[in-house]
Design a protein around this motif. Structure first.
Motif, PDB file in Angstrom:
ATOM      1  N   LEU A  14       9.403   6.084 -47.875  1.00 16.89           N
ATOM      2  CA  LEU A  14       7.991   6.168 -48.254  1.00 16.89           C
ATOM      3  C   LEU A  14       7.040   5.396 -47.336  1.00 16.89           C
ATOM      4  CD1 LEU A  14       6.331   7.615 -50.471  1.00 16.89           C
ATOM      5  CD2 LEU A  14       8.804   7.846 -50.634  1.00 16.89           C
ATOM      6  N   PRO A  15       7.326   4.148 -46.954  1.00 14.18           N
ATOM      7  CA  PRO A  15       6.381   3.444 -46.081  1.00 14.18           C
ATOM      8  C   PRO A  15       6.157   4.179 -44.757  1.00 14.18           C
ATOM      9  CG  PRO A  15       7.905   1.886 -47.064  1.00 14.18           C
ATOM     10  CD  PRO A  15       8.431   3.255 -47.374  1.00 14.18           C
ATOM     11  N   PHE A  16       7.235   4.710 -44.181  1.00 10.24           N
ATOM     12  CA  PHE A  16       7.104   5.393 -42.894  1.00 10.24           C
ATOM     13  C   PHE A  16       6.349   6.716 -43.032  1.00 10.24           C
ATOM     14  CE2 PHE A  16       8.783   8.163 -39.476  1.00 10.24           C
ATOM     15  CZ  PHE A  16       8.346   7.424 -38.387  1.00 10.24           C
ATOM     16  N   LEU A  17       6.700   7.515 -44.048  1.00 13.60           N
ATOM     17  CA  LEU A  17       6.021   8.792 -44.258  1.00 13.60           C
ATOM     18  C   LEU A  17       4.551   8.576 -44.599  1.00 13.60           C
ATOM     19  CD1 LEU A  17       8.759  10.737 -46.255  1.00 13.60           C
ATOM     20  CD2 LEU A  17       8.063  11.113 -43.872  1.00 13.60           C
ATOM     21  N   PHE A 141       3.090   8.504 -51.833  1.00 18.44           N
ATOM     22  CA  PHE A 141       2.866   9.112 -50.524  1.00 18.44           C
ATOM     23  C   PHE A 141       1.385   9.435 -50.312  1.00 18.44           C
ATOM     24  CE2 PHE A 141       2.546  13.242 -48.194  1.00 18.44           C
ATOM     25  CZ  PHE A 141       2.746  12.718 -46.927  1.00 18.44           C
ATOM     26  N   ILE A 142       0.772  10.120 -51.270  1.00 11.35           N
ATOM     27  CA  ILE A 142      -0.628  10.523 -51.129  1.00 11.35           C
ATOM     28  C   ILE A 142      -1.553   9.311 -51.182  1.00 11.35           C
ATOM     29  CG2 ILE A 142      -2.439  11.987 -52.135  1.00 11.35           C
ATOM     30  CD1 ILE A 142      -0.240  13.800 -53.191  1.00 11.35           C
ATOM     31  N   PHE A 143      -1.021   8.173 -51.646  1.00  9.75           N
ATOM     32  CA  PHE A 143      -1.767   6.911 -51.635  1.00  9.75           C
ATOM     33  C   PHE A 143      -2.321   6.625 -50.239  1.00  9.75           C
ATOM     34  CE2 PHE A 143      -1.995   2.207 -51.753  1.00  9.75           C
ATOM     35  CZ  PHE A 143      -2.685   2.038 -52.943  1.00  9.75           C
ATOM     36  N   ALA A 144      -1.629   7.152 -49.212  1.00  8.93           N
ATOM     37  CA  ALA A 144      -2.082   6.941 -47.838  1.00  8.93           C
ATOM     38  C   ALA A 144      -3.406   7.644 -47.560  1.00  8.93           C
ATOM     39  CB  ALA A 144      -1.021   7.441 -46.849  1.00  8.93           C
ATOM     40  N   VAL A 191      13.691   8.907 -33.797  1.00 11.53           N
ATOM     41  CA  VAL A 191      14.720   7.880 -33.901  1.00 11.53           C
ATOM     42  C   VAL A 191      14.950   7.454 -35.349  1.00 11.53           C
ATOM     43  CG1 VAL A 191      15.376   5.543 -33.184  1.00 11.53           C
ATOM     44  CG2 VAL A 191      14.112   7.039 -31.606  1.00 11.53           C
ATOM     45  N   TYR A 192      13.884   7.394 -36.133  1.00 13.21           N
ATOM     46  CA  TYR A 192      13.952   6.747 -37.445  1.00 13.21           C
ATOM     47  C   TYR A 192      14.282   7.685 -38.602  1.00 13.21           C
ATOM     48  CZ  TYR A 192      12.604   3.839 -41.429  1.00 13.21           C
ATOM     49  OH  TYR A 192      12.609   3.137 -42.600  1.00 13.21           O
ATOM     50  N   LEU A 193      13.750   8.906 -38.593  1.00 13.22           N
ATOM     51  CA  LEU A 193      13.801   9.758 -39.776  1.00 13.22           C
ATOM     52  C   LEU A 193      15.096  10.566 -39.844  1.00 13.22           C
ATOM     53  CD1 LEU A 193      11.760  10.376 -42.108  1.00 13.22           C
ATOM     54  CD2 LEU A 193      11.225  12.485 -40.880  1.00 13.22           C
ATOM     55  N   PRO A 194      15.833  10.500 -40.965  1.00  8.51           N
ATOM     56  CA  PRO A 194      17.026  11.344 -41.122  1.00  8.51           C
ATOM     57  C   PRO A 194      16.631  12.763 -41.542  1.00  8.51           C
ATOM     58  CG  PRO A 194      16.752   9.963 -43.049  1.00  8.51           C
ATOM     59  CD  PRO A 194      15.649   9.576 -42.096  1.00  8.51           C
ATOM     60  N   GLU A 195      17.494  13.738 -41.285  1.00  5.87           N
ATOM     61  CA  GLU A 195      17.210  15.121 -41.647  1.00  5.87           C
ATOM     62  C   GLU A 195      17.250  15.328 -43.164  1.00  5.87           C
ATOM     63  OE1 GLU A 195      16.074  17.397 -39.928  1.00  5.87           O
ATOM     64  OE2 GLU A 195      16.496  16.904 -37.857  1.00  5.87           O
TER      65      GLU A 195
END
Length: 441
Positions: A14-17, A141-144, A191-195
Motif C-alpha cells: 500500500l505505501p508504494f502503490l 490507496f485512494i487516500f493518496a 525492482v520492487y513490485l511483485p507480479e
C-alpha cells in the motif's frame, strides 16, 4: 493467519502503490496550477484551455480497456513501470508547448501513456485481498488522491512563483518538476513490485496458499476467462459508469478550478497553494473514516449517496457567500463529500466480475467515467466564457454532486432487486460472525 497475512501485504504494497498514485494525480491535475501563468502566456480562452486539459480524458477513455487487458497479459510490474516512465516523459515534454494545438497534443499523449494505471492498480489489489477487506484497502490507496493535493498544491504554488527563473515560465517549472519523479519511480517499480502473491518471496508458503484459496473460493467457477469484453453488455456496469462519471465530473471540476477560485481571494500563488490544500485534507479524513463506517455497518450505498448530496448543497452555498473563509470552509465540505465515497464505490464495483472480466469491468467504469474529468471543467469553462462570471460555471459541480447521489440510490434499488450475490465468508473469518451471510447493502 488472516490478520498476519493481510497486515504484511498491506505494509509491503500500500505505501508504494499510494506513492505512485500520488505522483500520478499530481501529474494529471498540475494543469490547474499551470493555468495561472500558462493561459495568459499562450493566449488561451477558458474553454480552449479546458478543452486541451480534457484531451487527457478522451485518450484515457479510448485506451483504458486495452491497457488493462494488456496488463493481464504482460504483468503488473512491467506494465506499471512502462506507464509511469512514459507518462513522466510526456509530462516533462509538455513544457515545450507553444500553441493551442501543441497543448492539445501533449495532453492527449499524457492520457494515452497513463491509461490503465488507476484501474490496473484496483484490479491488481483484487488479486491480493478478499472482498471483505477491499473497502478499507481501497480507501487507504485512494487516500493518496487528496494527499496529492494537500502536499502537491503548496509545491505547485512555489513552482509557479519561479516564473522567469533560468528563463523558464512558472508553468514550465511545474511540468518539469512533476514529470521527473514518475520516471524514477517507474524504474523502481521494476525492482520492487511483485507480479502477484505467488511471486511474493516475502510471504510464507502457507500465506500464499491462504490468499489463493480465499480468492478462488470467492470467485467460484471461472466461466468468464474467454470473454473479457462481456462486462460491456452488463446493465449493472453502466449504472456504475454513470455513477462514477458524475463523481469524477464534480471532483475534477472542483480541483481544476480551485486554484482560480482561491487566487480570486487576492492572495499570492504560494498562499493559493497552501489554502487549496485545506479542502483535500478534509477529503483525506473522509476517505479514512467513510470506508470503515461502511464496513462496520455493512451499508454501502447510503455511505456514498448522502455525502454526495451534502457536497452538492455545500458547494451551492459556497457560491452564495462572499466571505473567503466561509467559502473555503464550504468547499472543504464539498471536497470531502465528493472524494470520500470513492473507496466504497470501487469496493462494490470490483465485486461485479472475477478473473480477466474484472479487469475489463473496472477499466470500462473508470475509462468512461473519467470522461467527467473532461466534461466538467469544459462545461464550466464554456459557461464562464459566456457569462464572464466564474461562480455561474461552478453550478455544474453542484448539479453533478446532487445527481450523483440520486444515481447511487437508484443503483442500490436495481442491484438489490436483482440480487447481486456476494460470496459468503466463513464464520471464522467474518468480522461479525453472528451475521448469517455477508451482503451488499
Amino acid at each position: 493467519m488472516e490478520l498476519r497475512t493481510m497486515t504484511l501485504v498491506t505494509r509491503r504494497l500500500l505505501p508504494f502503490l499510494a506513492l505512485l498514485y500520488l505522483v500520478a494525480y499530481i501529474d494529471r491535475s498540475n494543469v490547474g496550477f499551470a493555468k495561472l501563468t500558462m493561459q495568459s502566456e499562450l493566449g488561451l480562452s477558458e474553454s480552449a484551455f479546458f478543452m486541451g486539459s480534457g484531451m487527457f480524458f478522451i485518450a484515457y477513455a479510448i485506451f483504458e480497456v486495452p491497457s488493462n487487458l494488456l496488463l493481464e497479459r504482460v504483468g503488473a510490474r512491467r506494465w506499471f513501470a512502462r506507464i509511469m516512465i512514459s507518462w513522466g516523459v510526456v509530462t516533462v515534454l509538455t513544457m515545450l508547448v507553444r500553441s493551442e494545438t501543441s497543448f492539445y497534443i501533449f495532453r492527449f499523449l499524457l492520457g494515452v501513456t497513463e491509461a490503465g494505471f488507476y484501474p490496473g492498480v484496483i484490479y491488481f489489489l483484487t488479486k491480493w485481498y478478499p472482498n471483505r477487506h477491499r473497502a478499507r484497502i481501497f480507501g487507504l490507496f485512494i487516500f493518496a488522491n487528496p494527499v496529492s493535493f494537500a502536499l502537491g498544491n503548496p509545491l505547485l504554488g512555489v513552482l509557479s512563483n519561479l516564473d522567469g527563473t533560468l528563463g523558464l515560465a512558472g508553468w514550465q517549472w511545474i511540468f518539469l518538476a512533476t514529470g521527473i519523479p514518475a520516471v524514477i519511480l517507474g524504474v523502481v517499480t521494476l525492482v520492487y513490485l511483485p507480479e502477484g502473491p505467488e511471486k511474493a518471496k516475502w510471504l510464507a508458503p502457507d500465506q500464499r496458499e491462504w490468499i489463493k484459496n480465499e480468492l478462488d473460493r470467492e470467485a467460484g467457477p471461472r466461466h468468464d476467462k474467454h470473454n473479457p469484453l462481456a462486462p460491456l453488455k452488463s446493465g449493472r456496469v453502466w449504472f456504475f459508469v454513470a455513477q462514477f462519471l458524475l463523481m469524477v465530473l464534480a471532483a475534477y471540476g472542483l480541483s481544476f478550478w480551485m486554484p482560480t477560485i482561491v487566487k480570486g481571494f487576492g492572495v499570492t500563488d504560494t498562499v493559493t497553494g497552501l489554502l487549496t490544500s485545506i479542502p483535500y485534507i478534509c477529503a483525506a479524513v473522509a476517505l479514512f473514516l467513510l470506508p470503515r463506517s461502511a464496513d462496520r455497518h455493512r451499508e454501502y450505498y447510503w455511505h456514498m449517496g448522502l455525502p454526495l448530496a451534502i457536497a452538492g448543497i455545500a458547494m451551492g452555498m459556497s457560491l452564495l457567500v462572499d466571505s473567503p473563509a466561509i467559502r473555503l470552509a464550504l468547499m472543504s465540505v464539498a471536497a470531502a463529500g465528493i472524494l470520500g465515497p470513492q473507496a466504497i464505490f470501487w469496493s462494490l464495483s470490483s465485486q461485479l466480475f472475477t478473473g480477466i472480466r474484472a479487469a475489463s469491468a473496472v477499466a470500462t467504469i473508470n475509462s468512461v467515467g473519467n470522461l467527467g474529468g473532461w466534461l466538467g471543467p469544459l462545461a464550466i469553462g464554456y459557461i464562464v466564457d459566456a457569462t464572464h462570471n466564474t461562480s455561474s460555471g461552478l453550478w455544474v459541480i453542484v448539479v453533478a454532486a446532487l445527481l450523483g447521489g440520486a444515481v447511487v440510490v437508484q443503483t442500490r434499488r436495481i442491484v438489490t432487486r436483482h440480487a447481486v450475490p456476494v460470496t459468503p465468508t466463513p464464520e471464522s473469518n467474518r468480522p461479525h460472525a453472528s451475521s448469517r451471510r455477508e451482503s451488499v447493502q
